[in-house]
Design a protein around this motif. Structure first.
Motif, PDB file in Angstrom:
ATOM      1  N   ALA A 191      44.281  41.119  39.294  1.00 30.96           N
ATOM      2  CA  ALA A 191      44.047  39.673  39.149  1.00 30.96           C
ATOM      3  C   ALA A 191      44.039  39.273  37.676  1.00 30.96           C
ATOM      4  CB  ALA A 191      42.720  39.292  39.809  1.00 30.96           C
ATOM      5  N   GLU A 192      43.452  40.133  36.842  1.00 31.67           N
ATOM      6  CA  GLU A 192      43.374  39.844  35.403  1.00 31.67           C
ATOM      7  C   GLU A 192      44.756  39.872  34.757  1.00 31.67           C
ATOM      8  OE1 GLU A 192      40.755  41.456  31.573  1.00 31.67           O
ATOM      9  OE2 GLU A 192      40.134  41.937  33.618  1.00 31.67           O
ATOM     10  N   LEU A 193      45.636  40.737  35.263  1.00 30.86           N
ATOM     11  CA  LEU A 193      46.997  40.796  34.730  1.00 30.86           C
ATOM     12  C   LEU A 193      47.745  39.480  34.970  1.00 30.86           C
ATOM     13  CD1 LEU A 193      48.000  44.421  35.761  1.00 30.86           C
ATOM     14  CD2 LEU A 193      48.020  43.547  33.419  1.00 30.86           C
ATOM     15  N   TYR A 194      47.452  38.815  36.088  1.00 29.80           N
ATOM     16  CA  TYR A 194      48.111  37.554  36.402  1.00 29.80           C
ATOM     17  C   TYR A 194      47.589  36.395  35.551  1.00 29.80           C
ATOM     18  CZ  TYR A 194      50.890  39.017  40.435  1.00 29.80           C
ATOM     19  OH  TYR A 194      51.843  39.593  41.232  1.00 29.80           O
ATOM     20  N   THR A 195      46.295  36.395  35.265  1.00 28.15           N
ATOM     21  CA  THR A 195      45.684  35.240  34.582  1.00 28.15           C
ATOM     22  C   THR A 195      45.326  35.506  33.127  1.00 28.15           C
ATOM     23  OG1 THR A 195      43.447  35.911  35.211  1.00 28.15           O
ATOM     24  CG2 THR A 195      44.647  34.515  36.773  1.00 28.15           C
ATOM     25  N   LEU A 196      45.286  36.791  32.740  1.00 24.52           N
ATOM     26  CA  LEU A 196      44.808  37.235  31.425  1.00 24.52           C
ATOM     27  C   LEU A 196      43.326  36.909  31.227  1.00 24.52           C
ATOM     28  CD1 LEU A 196      47.869  36.268  29.162  1.00 24.52           C
ATOM     29  CD2 LEU A 196      47.418  38.432  30.357  1.00 24.52           C
ATOM     30  N   ARG A 197      42.618  36.707  32.349  1.00 28.62           N
ATOM     31  CA  ARG A 197      41.169  36.471  32.320  1.00 28.62           C
ATOM     32  C   ARG A 197      40.510  37.344  33.386  1.00 28.62           C
ATOM     33  NH1 ARG A 197      39.718  31.577  29.883  1.00 28.62           N
ATOM     34  NH2 ARG A 197      41.498  30.319  29.215  1.00 28.62           N
ATOM     35  N   PRO A 198      39.324  37.884  33.100  1.00 28.03           N
ATOM     36  CA  PRO A 198      38.653  38.703  34.114  1.00 28.03           C
ATOM     37  C   PRO A 198      38.319  37.870  35.350  1.00 28.03           C
ATOM     38  CG  PRO A 198      37.206  38.309  32.230  1.00 28.03           C
ATOM     39  CD  PRO A 198      38.556  37.801  31.850  1.00 28.03           C
ATOM     40  N   LEU A 199      38.413  38.478  36.515  1.00 28.09           N
ATOM     41  CA  LEU A 199      38.175  37.767  37.774  1.00 28.09           C
ATOM     42  C   LEU A 199      36.692  37.505  38.008  1.00 28.09           C
ATOM     43  CD1 LEU A 199      39.357  36.638  40.415  1.00 28.09           C
ATOM     44  CD2 LEU A 199      39.226  38.959  41.369  1.00 28.09           C
ATOM     45  N   PHE A 200      35.855  38.502  37.720  1.00 29.59           N
ATOM     46  CA  PHE A 200      34.408  38.385  37.962  1.00 29.59           C
ATOM     47  C   PHE A 200      33.639  38.697  36.669  1.00 29.59           C
ATOM     48  CE2 PHE A 200      36.016  40.207  42.133  1.00 29.59           C
ATOM     49  CZ  PHE A 200      36.045  38.976  42.805  1.00 29.59           C
ATOM     50  N   PRO A 201      33.632  37.794  35.687  1.00 27.21           N
ATOM     51  CA  PRO A 201      32.987  38.106  34.396  1.00 27.21           C
ATOM     52  C   PRO A 201      31.478  37.841  34.419  1.00 27.21           C
ATOM     53  CG  PRO A 201      34.040  35.968  34.268  1.00 27.21           C
ATOM     54  CD  PRO A 201      34.290  36.478  35.657  1.00 27.21           C
ATOM     55  N   GLY A 202      30.744  38.573  35.240  1.00 26.23           N
ATOM     56  CA  GLY A 202      29.301  38.377  35.335  1.00 26.23           C
ATOM     57  C   GLY A 202      28.583  38.819  34.071  1.00 26.23           C
TER      58      GLY A 202
END
Length: 360
Positions: A191-202
Motif C-alpha cells: 500500500a505504501e508503494l502505491y501512495t508513498l505514505r504509510p498505511l497505518f502510521p500509528g
C-alpha cells in the motif's frame, strides 16, 4: 578484517553499525555489519539467529552473507553490497511509481519470503528499511536479527516488527503468532508503494489499532474468532471496585457502543440505582438562607450616599502562588451578598473571568 578497507558508514542501529567496505583482493564492494556487543567464542556467534538463518538461505531475493569474522572479541558480518533500501527509494521519489514497478517489487519480496518460510523461518521485522535495493529492479530481504524458526515453540515475545507494519495479533499481545505476520507487513508495504505514505502510521500501539479499525472496520467474531477473543473487555467492576452493582449496571448501559442501545434520561431514572429510598434532588435551604431570601427589599438607595460594604473577589492564577484580586465590587445594601456577587461579577468582569477560563 585486514582483507577489507572500510570506506564510509552506511547506518547505525540498536545492535550494530553498517559500514561500506571494499575487498582488498577483488575490489568488490561489501557491506560490513559490526555488532556492538562482544562475543567470546565461536559457538556464541554461530547461535545467533541471523547466522543460523542466513547460513541456510541462498536466494536471489535474500541478501547474501559472504563471511563471518570474529576479531578481538568483535563480530563482523560481511554482506553483498546493496545501494539503498526501499524506504530511501520511496523517500527520494517526486512522483508515484508506475503499477508495473510496484508489481515487480512486490513479486520479488513475495519470492524471497516464500523461500524463507519454506525453509522454516519467519522474519518478524518486515519493513521498507529491511528491504535492500539496487534501484527498483532488484530487491532483497535483509536483517534477520529477529528471525525465528517456524517449528520453534511459542510463546514468542510480543514486541516484534516496527509498529506501522505490526500485525493485529501482535498488537493484541498474542504470543501464538507465526509466518502470517510477515504477510501482513507486506500488505502494508505494498500500500505504501502505491501512495508513498504509510498505511497505518500509528503513534502508539493503541493508535495503531485505531488506524487499522479506521480502514478495516472493527473485528467481527465471524471474521477472526481468535482475534475477537483477544479483544477482551476489562469489567467496569474491576476499574471501579467501589461502585455498587446497580451503579455498574447503569454505567454499562450508558456506555453502549450503539447509541440506540443506550437508555434515555427518562429510562435511566427508572434504573434500580436510583430506587434505594434515598432523598434525591435539590436539598431544602437552611434556615439562615431561607430568612435571607424572604427579607423584603429596602427602597433603592442613592448609591453615591450610602457607605457600602466592599467585597474583594480574587482568583488564583494557574501555576502561581500569589492571588490576583480582580476589581473591588461595591455591594448595594439591598442586595444579598450571594446575588450581588454573581450579578456584579457578570456585569463588571466579563473580560477577567474569560481570561481566567482561557488559562485552564
Amino acid at each position: 578484517m585486514n582483507r577489507y578497507t572500510t570506506l564510509k558508514q552506511l547506518g547505525d542501529g540498536t545492535y550494530g553499525s553498517v559500514l561500506m567496505g571494499k575487498s582488498n583482493e577483488s575490489g568488490e564492494l561489501v557491506a560490513i555489519k559490526r555488532m556492538k556487543r562482544k562475543f567470546y567464542s565461536w559457538e556464541e556467534c554461530m547461535n545467533l539467529r541471523e547466522v543460523k538463518s542466513l547460513k541456510k538461505l541462498n536466494h536471489a531475493n535474500v541478501v547474501k552473507l559472504k563471511e563471518v569474522i570474529r576479531e578481538n572479541d568483535h563480530l563482523y558480518f560481511v554482506f553483498e553490497y546493496m545501494k539503498e533500501n526501499l524506504y530511501q527509494l520511496m523517500k527520494d521519489r517526486n512522483k508515484l511509481f508506475p503499477e508495473s514497478v510496484i508489481r515487480n517489487i512486490t513479486f520479488q519480496i513475495m519470492q524471497g519470503l516464500s523461500f524463507i518460510h519454506k525453509h522454516g523461518f519467519f522474519h518478524r521485522d518486515m519493513k521498507p528499511e529491511n528491504l535492500l535495493c539496487m534501484g527498483p529492479e532488484l530487491v532483497k530481504i535483509a536483517d534477520f536479527g529477529l528471525a525465528r524458526e517456524i517449528r520453534s515453540r511459542p510463546p514468542y515475545t510480543d514486541y516484534v516488527s516496527t509498529r506501522w507494519y505490526r500485525a493485529p495479533e501482535v498488537l493484541l499481545r498474542s504470543s501464538m503468532y507465526s509466518s502470517p505476520i510477515d504477510l501482513w507487513a507486506v500488505g502494508c508495504i505494498m500500500a505504501e508503494l502505491y501512495t508513498l505514505r504509510p498505511l497505518f502510521p500509528g503513534n502508539s500501539e493503541v493508535d495503531e489499532i485505531f488506524k487499522i479499525c479506521q480502514v478495516l472496520g472493527t473485528v467481527k467474531k465471524s471474521d477472526w474468532p481468535e482475534g475477537y477473543q483477544l479483544c477482551v473487555p476489562t469489567p467496569l467492576k474491576t476499574l471501579i471496585p467501589n461502585a455498587s452493582n446497580e451503579a455498574i449496571a447503569l454505567m454499562k448501559d450508558l456506555l453502549q457502543w450503539d447509541p440506540k442501545k443506550r437508555p434515555t434520561a427518562v429510562q435511566a431514572l427508572r434504573y434500580p440505582y436510583f430506587q434505594v429510598g434515598q432523598l434525591l434532588g435539590p436539598r431544602p435551604l437552611s434556615s439562615d438562607l431561607r430568612k435571607t431570601q424572604m427579607k423584603p427589599a429596602d427602597p433603592k438607595p442613592d448609591l453615591q450616599s450610602v457607605s457600602e460594604p466592599v467585597l474583594k473577589y480574587s482568583v488564583k492564577a494557574p501555576g502561581r502562588n500569589s492571588h490576583q484580586p480582580l476589581q473591588q465590587i461595591p455591594l448595594p445594601q439591598n442586595f444579598s451578598q450571594t446575588e450581588s456577587l454573581a450579578d456584579s461579577v457578570k456585569q463588571e468582569q466579563p473580560h477577567n473571568l474569560q481570561k481566567v477560563r482561557s488559562q485552564k
